[in-house]
Design a protein around this motif. Sequence first.
Motif, PDB file in Angstrom:
ATOM      1  N   GLU A 297       0.830  -1.208   0.000  1.00 47.97           N
ATOM      2  CA  GLU A 297       0.000   0.000   0.000  1.00 47.97           C
ATOM      3  C   GLU A 297       0.865   1.259   0.000  1.00 47.97           C
ATOM      4  N   LEU A 298       1.945   1.250   0.767  1.00 42.37           N
ATOM      5  CA  LEU A 298       2.864   2.392   0.781  1.00 42.37           C
ATOM      6  C   LEU A 298       3.504   2.597  -0.589  1.00 42.37           C
ATOM      7  N   ILE A 299       3.891   1.511  -1.225  1.00 40.59           N
ATOM      8  CA  ILE A 299       4.480   1.599  -2.558  1.00 40.59           C
ATOM      9  C   ILE A 299       3.462   2.163  -3.541  1.00 40.59           C
ATOM     10  N   ARG A 300       2.240   1.651  -3.495  1.00 38.56           N
ATOM     11  CA  ARG A 300       1.190   2.147  -4.384  1.00 38.56           C
ATOM     12  C   ARG A 300       0.918   3.631  -4.130  1.00 38.56           C
ATOM     13  N   PHE A 301       0.867   4.027  -2.854  1.00 36.72           N
ATOM     14  CA  PHE A 301       0.662   5.422  -2.475  1.00 36.72           C
ATOM     15  C   PHE A 301       1.736   6.311  -3.111  1.00 36.72           C
ATOM     16  N   GLU A 302       3.007   5.913  -2.945  1.00 41.49           N
ATOM     17  CA  GLU A 302       4.090   6.745  -3.465  1.00 41.49           C
ATOM     18  C   GLU A 302       4.062   6.823  -4.991  1.00 41.49           C
ATOM     19  N   LEU A 303       3.790   5.716  -5.653  1.00 43.57           N
ATOM     20  CA  LEU A 303       3.719   5.735  -7.114  1.00 43.57           C
ATOM     21  C   LEU A 303       2.603   6.656  -7.600  1.00 43.57           C
ATOM     22  N   GLN A 304       1.438   6.589  -6.949  1.00 41.47           N
ATOM     23  CA  GLN A 304       0.334   7.480  -7.306  1.00 41.47           C
ATOM     24  C   GLN A 304       0.707   8.935  -7.036  1.00 41.47           C
ATOM     25  N   LEU A 305       1.355   9.163  -5.907  1.00 37.76           N
ATOM     26  CA  LEU A 305       1.752  10.519  -5.527  1.00 37.76           C
ATOM     27  C   LEU A 305       2.693  11.129  -6.565  1.00 37.76           C
ATOM     28  N   ARG A 306       3.618  10.340  -7.056  1.00 39.45           N
ATOM     29  CA  ARG A 306       4.592  10.837  -8.034  1.00 39.45           C
ATOM     30  C   ARG A 306       3.961  11.096  -9.403  1.00 39.45           C
ATOM     31  N   GLU A 307       2.755  10.574  -9.647  1.00 41.71           N
ATOM     32  CA  GLU A 307       2.069  10.754 -10.930  1.00 41.71           C
ATOM     33  C   GLU A 307       0.935  11.782 -10.874  1.00 41.71           C
ATOM     34  N   LEU A 308       0.724  12.432  -9.726  1.00 44.08           N
ATOM     35  CA  LEU A 308      -0.395  13.367  -9.580  1.00 44.08           C
ATOM     36  C   LEU A 308      -0.335  14.496 -10.597  1.00 44.08           C
ATOM     37  N   GLN A 309      -1.503  14.880 -11.071  1.00 42.84           N
ATOM     38  CA  GLN A 309      -1.643  16.012 -11.973  1.00 42.84           C
ATOM     39  C   GLN A 309      -2.052  17.237 -11.165  1.00 42.84           C
ATOM     40  N   ILE A 310      -1.870  18.397 -11.738  1.00 43.78           N
ATOM     41  CA  ILE A 310      -2.253  19.644 -11.072  1.00 43.78           C
ATOM     42  C   ILE A 310      -3.769  19.709 -10.971  1.00 43.78           C
ATOM     43  N   GLY A 311      -4.269  20.138  -9.819  1.00 43.64           N
ATOM     44  CA  GLY A 311      -5.708  20.250  -9.615  1.00 43.64           C
ATOM     45  C   GLY A 311      -6.124  21.698  -9.503  1.00 43.64           C
ATOM     46  N   GLY A 312      -7.415  21.899  -9.275  1.00 40.16           N
ATOM     47  CA  GLY A 312      -7.928  23.253  -9.158  1.00 40.16           C
ATOM     48  C   GLY A 312      -8.752  23.458  -7.906  1.00 40.16           C
ATOM     49  N   CYS A 313      -8.481  22.689  -6.891  1.00 39.96           N
ATOM     50  CA  CYS A 313      -9.265  22.719  -5.659  1.00 39.96           C
ATOM     51  C   CYS A 313      -8.707  23.779  -4.707  1.00 39.96           C
ATOM     52  N   SER A 314      -9.558  24.302  -3.841  1.00 42.34           N
ATOM     53  CA  SER A 314      -9.096  25.301  -2.874  1.00 42.34           C
ATOM     54  C   SER A 314      -8.364  24.668  -1.698  1.00 42.34           C
ATOM     55  N   THR A 315      -8.562  23.379  -1.458  1.00 45.42           N
ATOM     56  CA  THR A 315      -7.804  22.668  -0.437  1.00 45.42           C
ATOM     57  C   THR A 315      -6.636  21.969  -1.114  1.00 45.42           C
ATOM     58  N   VAL A 316      -5.445  22.221  -0.612  1.00 41.32           N
ATOM     59  CA  VAL A 316      -4.241  21.633  -1.188  1.00 41.32           C
ATOM     60  C   VAL A 316      -3.513  20.834  -0.115  1.00 41.32           C
ATOM     61  N   ASP A 317      -3.198  19.582  -0.442  1.00 45.51           N
ATOM     62  CA  ASP A 317      -2.432  18.724   0.446  1.00 45.51           C
ATOM     63  C   ASP A 317      -0.999  18.685  -0.069  1.00 45.51           C
ATOM     64  N   LYS A 318      -0.070  19.074   0.790  1.00 45.50           N
ATOM     65  CA  LYS A 318       1.350  19.062   0.429  1.00 45.50           C
ATOM     66  C   LYS A 318       1.977  17.813   1.041  1.00 45.50           C
ATOM     67  N   TYR A 319       2.743  17.091   0.243  1.00 46.05           N
ATOM     68  CA  TYR A 319       3.417  15.873   0.683  1.00 46.05           C
ATOM     69  C   TYR A 319       4.922  16.064   0.547  1.00 46.05           C
ATOM     70  N   VAL A 320       5.637  15.749   1.616  1.00 44.25           N
ATOM     71  CA  VAL A 320       7.098  15.786   1.596  1.00 44.25           C
ATOM     72  C   VAL A 320       7.582  14.416   2.051  1.00 44.25           C
ATOM     73  N   LEU A 321       8.194  13.673   1.140  1.00 40.71           N
ATOM     74  CA  LEU A 321       8.793  12.386   1.460  1.00 40.71           C
ATOM     75  C   LEU A 321      10.294  12.607   1.503  1.00 40.71           C
ATOM     76  N   SER A 322      10.917  12.224   2.605  1.00 42.84           N
ATOM     77  CA  SER A 322      12.352  12.472   2.684  1.00 42.84           C
ATOM     78  C   SER A 322      13.084  11.372   3.427  1.00 42.84           C
ATOM     79  N   ASN A 323      14.274  11.092   2.911  1.00 42.35           N
ATOM     80  CA  ASN A 323      15.205  10.198   3.577  1.00 42.35           C
ATOM     81  C   ASN A 323      16.572  10.865   3.505  1.00 42.35           C
ATOM     82  N   VAL A 324      17.596  10.157   3.853  1.00 45.04           N
ATOM     83  CA  VAL A 324      18.931  10.743   3.898  1.00 45.04           C
ATOM     84  C   VAL A 324      19.431  11.157   2.506  1.00 45.04           C
ATOM     85  N   ASN A 325      18.920  10.532   1.447  1.00 46.96           N
ATOM     86  CA  ASN A 325      19.405  10.785   0.092  1.00 46.96           C
ATOM     87  C   ASN A 325      18.505  11.649  -0.779  1.00 46.96           C
ATOM     88  N   GLU A 326      17.240  11.766  -0.433  1.00 54.40           N
ATOM     89  CA  GLU A 326      16.281  12.400  -1.340  1.00 54.40           C
ATOM     90  C   GLU A 326      15.166  13.081  -0.561  1.00 54.40           C
TER      91      GLU A 326
END
Length: 111
Positions: free
Chosen positions: A60-89
């Motif tokens: 599920e985490l893998i699927r979540f990240e793959l979907q997240l990396r493919e998101l298109q720009i939206g036009g909604c007034s609510t915006v969810d910001k995602y920051v995935l970080s590890n030591v390298n990226e």
Amino acid sequence: MRIITMVGSLQHGEQFTIEITSLGCFSGKRQTIQIINNEGIITANLNSSTKVLATFDIEELIRFELQLRELQIGGCSTVDKYVLSNVNETFVTNDGTCSWQGYKQLLALFE
């Protein structure tokens, strides 16, 4: 081309975080999930909850990240910001679609 996800590349002793900030006209909330590989046992921490992740949860985490990396720009007034970080990226993106709501997939891991 196959994308290497953060959870898919997580080695023993490593960790990464998923920070979610949701901002809208009438709301604002920030949560951080920490994913840790401790001797081959992968756990997720959110607030005071810790869960050992089963194979299904990791998928599920893998699927979540793959979907997240493919998101298109939206036009909604609510915006969810995602920051995935590890030591390298650090990967940062916004979801303004008002339809994906990927954070709900993550929070479901703790139910």
